[in-house]
Design a protein around this motif. Sequence first.
Motif, PDB file in Angstrom:
ATOM      1  N   SER A  31       0.962  -1.120   0.064  1.00  0.00           N
ATOM      2  CA  SER A  31       0.061   0.057  -0.096  1.00  0.00           C
ATOM      3  C   SER A  31       0.705   1.158   0.040  1.00  0.00           C
ATOM      4  CB  SER A  31      -0.907  -0.075   0.972  1.00  0.00           C
ATOM      5  OG  SER A  31      -0.122   0.189   2.466  1.00  0.00           O
ATOM      6  N   VAL A  32       2.313   1.238   0.207  1.00  0.00           N
ATOM      7  CA  VAL A  32       3.088   2.202   0.097  1.00  0.00           C
ATOM      8  C   VAL A  32       4.152   1.700  -0.750  1.00  0.00           C
ATOM      9  CG1 VAL A  32       4.738   3.626   1.435  1.00  0.00           C
ATOM     10  CG2 VAL A  32       2.701   2.752   2.862  1.00  0.00           C
ATOM     11  N   ALA A  33       4.731   2.498  -1.608  1.00  0.00           N
ATOM     12  CA  ALA A  33       5.795   2.136  -2.698  1.00  0.00           C
ATOM     13  C   ALA A  33       6.841   2.181  -1.771  1.00  0.00           C
ATOM     14  CB  ALA A  33       5.879   3.667  -3.576  1.00  0.00           C
ATOM     15  N   ASP A  34       7.854   1.327  -2.280  1.00  0.00           N
ATOM     16  CA  ASP A  34       9.240   1.035  -1.803  1.00  0.00           C
ATOM     17  C   ASP A  34      10.002   0.872  -3.023  1.00  0.00           C
ATOM     18  OD1 ASP A  34       8.601  -1.571  -2.687  1.00  0.00           O
ATOM     19  OD2 ASP A  34       8.791  -2.312  -0.614  1.00  0.00           O
ATOM     20  N   ALA A  35      11.256   0.647  -3.012  1.00  0.00           N
ATOM     21  CA  ALA A  35      12.220   0.376  -4.015  1.00  0.00           C
ATOM     22  C   ALA A  35      11.964  -0.659  -5.052  1.00  0.00           C
ATOM     23  CB  ALA A  35      13.712   0.279  -3.387  1.00  0.00           C
ATOM     24  N   SER A  36      11.325  -1.667  -4.803  1.00  0.00           N
ATOM     25  CA  SER A  36      11.149  -2.698  -5.745  1.00  0.00           C
ATOM     26  C   SER A  36       9.390  -2.712  -5.988  1.00  0.00           C
ATOM     27  CB  SER A  36      11.549  -4.238  -4.901  1.00  0.00           C
ATOM     28  OG  SER A  36      10.615  -4.133  -3.814  1.00  0.00           O
ATOM     29  N   HIS A  37       8.606  -2.046  -5.431  1.00  0.00           N
ATOM     30  CA  HIS A  37       7.323  -2.010  -5.744  1.00  0.00           C
ATOM     31  C   HIS A  37       7.036  -0.500  -6.400  1.00  0.00           C
ATOM     32  CE1 HIS A  37       7.553  -5.410  -3.274  1.00  0.00           C
ATOM     33  NE2 HIS A  37       6.626  -6.017  -3.996  1.00  0.00           N
TER      34      HIS A  37
ATOM     35  N   ILE B 286       5.278   0.538  -9.323  1.00  0.00           N
ATOM     36  CA  ILE B 286       4.023   0.750 -10.197  1.00  0.00           C
ATOM     37  C   ILE B 286       3.150   0.902  -9.613  1.00  0.00           C
ATOM     38  CG2 ILE B 286       2.942  -0.037 -12.224  1.00  0.00           C
ATOM     39  CD1 ILE B 286       5.965   0.439 -12.756  1.00  0.00           C
ATOM     40  N   GLU B 287       1.997   1.994  -9.914  1.00  0.00           N
ATOM     41  CA  GLU B 287       0.866   2.013  -8.830  1.00  0.00           C
ATOM     42  C   GLU B 287      -0.306   1.561  -9.791  1.00  0.00           C
ATOM     43  OE1 GLU B 287      -0.105   6.114  -7.054  1.00  0.00           O
ATOM     44  OE2 GLU B 287      -1.391   6.062  -9.055  1.00  0.00           O
ATOM     45  N   LEU B 288      -1.205   0.801  -8.925  1.00  0.00           N
ATOM     46  CA  LEU B 288      -2.427   0.262  -9.608  1.00  0.00           C
ATOM     47  C   LEU B 288      -3.582   0.805  -8.626  1.00  0.00           C
ATOM     48  CD1 LEU B 288      -3.780  -1.900 -11.421  1.00  0.00           C
ATOM     49  CD2 LEU B 288      -3.457  -3.538  -9.424  1.00  0.00           C
ATOM     50  N   ARG B 289      -4.390   1.540  -9.528  1.00  0.00           N
ATOM     51  CA  ARG B 289      -5.620   2.339  -8.841  1.00  0.00           C
ATOM     52  C   ARG B 289      -6.805   1.353  -9.013  1.00  0.00           C
ATOM     53  NH1 ARG B 289      -5.333   7.951  -7.912  1.00  0.00           N
ATOM     54  NH2 ARG B 289      -3.425   8.693  -8.610  1.00  0.00           N
ATOM     55  N   MET B 290      -7.479   0.934  -7.776  1.00  0.00           N
ATOM     56  CA  MET B 290      -8.451  -0.101  -7.818  1.00  0.00           C
ATOM     57  C   MET B 290     -10.075   0.775  -7.685  1.00  0.00           C
ATOM     58  SD  MET B 290      -7.368  -2.639  -8.574  1.00  0.00           S
ATOM     59  CE  MET B 290      -8.751  -3.983  -7.910  1.00  0.00           C
ATOM     60  N   LYS B 291     -11.214   0.421  -7.972  1.00  0.00           N
ATOM     61  CA  LYS B 291     -12.393   1.336  -7.737  1.00  0.00           C
ATOM     62  C   LYS B 291     -12.397   1.447  -6.260  1.00  0.00           C
ATOM     63  CE  LYS B 291     -15.232   0.131 -11.526  1.00  0.00           C
ATOM     64  NZ  LYS B 291     -16.445  -0.462 -12.012  1.00  0.00           N
ATOM     65  N   GLY B 292     -13.032   2.250  -5.703  1.00  0.00           N
ATOM     66  CA  GLY B 292     -13.125   2.608  -4.181  1.00  0.00           C
ATOM     67  C   GLY B 292     -11.840   3.721  -3.660  1.00  0.00           C
ATOM     68  N   GLY B 293     -10.896   3.979  -4.399  1.00  0.00           N
ATOM     69  CA  GLY B 293      -9.824   4.669  -3.977  1.00  0.00           C
ATOM     70  C   GLY B 293      -8.659   3.983  -3.443  1.00  0.00           C
ATOM     71  N   HIS B 294      -8.553   2.936  -3.660  1.00  0.00           N
ATOM     72  CA  HIS B 294      -7.535   1.947  -2.999  1.00  0.00           C
ATOM     73  C   HIS B 294      -6.331   1.979  -4.023  1.00  0.00           C
ATOM     74  CE1 HIS B 294      -9.656   0.162   0.136  1.00  0.00           C
ATOM     75  NE2 HIS B 294     -10.958  -0.118  -0.695  1.00  0.00           N
ATOM     76  N   LEU B 295      -5.155   1.929  -3.483  1.00  0.00           N
ATOM     77  CA  LEU B 295      -4.030   2.287  -4.459  1.00  0.00           C
ATOM     78  C   LEU B 295      -3.147   1.105  -3.927  1.00  0.00           C
ATOM     79  CD1 LEU B 295      -2.988   5.992  -4.050  1.00  0.00           C
ATOM     80  CD2 LEU B 295      -3.703   4.842  -5.980  1.00  0.00           C
ATOM     81  N   TYR B 296      -2.613   0.248  -4.764  1.00  0.00           N
ATOM     82  CA  TYR B 296      -1.593  -0.794  -4.546  1.00  0.00           C
ATOM     83  C   TYR B 296      -0.321  -0.374  -5.404  1.00  0.00           C
ATOM     84  CZ  TYR B 296      -5.463  -2.987  -2.575  1.00  0.00           C
ATOM     85  OH  TYR B 296      -6.700  -3.259  -1.700  1.00  0.00           O
ATOM     86  N   TYR B 297       0.805  -1.010  -4.762  1.00  0.00           N
ATOM     87  CA  TYR B 297       2.183  -0.696  -5.806  1.00  0.00           C
ATOM     88  C   TYR B 297       2.492  -2.165  -6.065  1.00  0.00           C
ATOM     89  CZ  TYR B 297       1.558   4.050  -4.489  1.00  0.00           C
ATOM     90  OH  TYR B 297       1.253   5.379  -4.302  1.00  0.00           O
ATOM     91  N   LEU B 298       2.848  -2.311  -7.096  1.00  0.00           N
ATOM     92  CA  LEU B 298       3.377  -3.830  -7.373  1.00  0.00           C
ATOM     93  C   LEU B 298       4.734  -3.606  -8.186  1.00  0.00           C
ATOM     94  CD1 LEU B 298       0.303  -4.601  -9.833  1.00  0.00           C
ATOM     95  CD2 LEU B 298       0.623  -5.110  -7.227  1.00  0.00           C
ATOM     96  N   SER B 299       5.439  -4.669  -8.157  1.00  0.00           N
ATOM     97  CA  SER B 299       6.723  -4.886  -8.936  1.00  0.00           C
ATOM     98  C   SER B 299       6.456  -4.762 -10.413  1.00  0.00           C
ATOM     99  CB  SER B 299       7.443  -6.137  -8.557  1.00  0.00           C
ATOM    100  OG  SER B 299       6.656  -7.145  -9.017  1.00  0.00           O
TER     101      SER B 299
END
Length: 78
Positions: free
Chosen positions: A21-27, A29-42
Amino acid sequence: MMGHIAVSLVLFFTLPRWARSVADASHLIELRMKGGHLYYLSPGMSWFMNNDVWITFGLLGILALIMFIHRDKVERVD
């Protein structure tokens, strides 16, 4: 191909458990979901999640090509 679909569904439904849920050095790329959730992926995982539909169509195309090549070996059942 069914395995690919199963993996895609499992990844999608378990996204809150393994995505950051918080960006770091290996994650990054931001992925926005419905409902305002943000996830950060490799980068590799985000590529897979973005191209999932095209991978499925590619696998269907390969299956159709294999069936077309071997169509004379398939026996018709009456």
